[in-house]
Design an enzyme around this catalytic site. Sequence first.
Site, short mmCIF file in Angstrom:
data_model
loop_
_atom_site.label_atom_id
_atom_site.label_comp_id
_atom_site.label_asym_id
_atom_site.label_seq_id
_atom_site.Cartn_x
_atom_site.Cartn_y
_atom_site.Cartn_z
N ASP A 161 0.87 -1.17 0.00
CA ASP A 161 0.00 0.00 0.00
C ASP A 161 0.90 1.22 0.00
O ASP A 161 1.81 1.34 0.84
CB ASP A 161 -0.89 -0.02 1.24
N CYS A 164 1.60 3.02 3.31
CA CYS A 164 2.13 2.24 4.43
C CYS A 164 3.61 2.56 4.68
O CYS A 164 4.44 2.37 3.79
CB CYS A 164 1.94 0.76 4.13
N CYS A 167 5.96 -0.24 4.00
CA CYS A 167 6.03 -0.50 2.55
C CYS A 167 7.02 0.48 1.92
O CYS A 167 7.77 0.12 1.00
CB CYS A 167 4.66 -0.34 1.90
N ARG A 191 -5.07 -0.51 2.61
CA ARG A 191 -5.44 -0.93 3.97
C ARG A 191 -6.79 -0.41 4.43
O ARG A 191 -7.26 -0.75 5.52
CB ARG A 191 -4.36 -0.49 4.95
#
Length: 271
Positions: A161, A164, A167, A191
């Site tokens: 995502d 994130c 991430c 998310r």
Amino acid sequence: MSFTRSQIFLACALASSLLFSACSKENKPQKEDALTATAPATGEASTIIERNAKQRLIETLQKQFKNANINVKILDIKPTEVPNLYWVNLEGMTSVYTTSDGKYLIQGDVIRLGGKELHNIGDSLQASENKKYLAALKNEDLIVYPAKGGKAKHVIYVFTDASCPYCHKLHEHLAEINEKGIEVRYIAWPRGEQFMPTMEAVWCSADRKAAFDQAVQGISIPPAQCKNPVREQYQLGLNMGVNGTPAIYNVDGEYLGGYLTPDELIKRLDK
């Protein structure tokens, strides 16, 4: 101990069912249908018996779910190494276990003891399903970062995502990961609904890699609408048990972990 939203929903639904049934009129005992063969069988006969028993168990569970007002679809049921205990794969929810008569539902992990390491008996069953899911994906629906030199020693799938933080951290190490001979394939997994438009805009961009880079850096991406696989990929993640990002899997469907450094990642892949 923390629970996913689906686990809490299922637990609440089951608790509600028990509350109302406790005060209901007592039912007369009914003859139970046997869900397992009473005598050993071999070859084709054994396969037919197992298939019929599995189908009866699925039908029994679906009836129990309906009676308890639990709206969930059973994708598959598999026997486990524990006698009379079955692993149940549910659509969009964490897998559970059931007894062979379909009377009891068990949430959580079932751990085998005896060795130096604890073993979750459901991991290999979930991985076998995940492997089929991942094999069905098309590269044109993903964001693919090839291994350096073009020949991959390993391939990983990452549910990601753009909003994130971990991430972002993994994304910063992509070049180093590729240099270790690992091909990275991104799967969209926003998310929350509020992150869906950004991920759809990335997947609708002519250059997904550039768009994802911009999103990671906090640069606004113009809204875009097109036929895209983002929602389908989100559902795929739910079916595979994803509840956060990043979520990293190998080609065999085995969950490797969340954020991992390049060295940690190659170590797990080389095991």
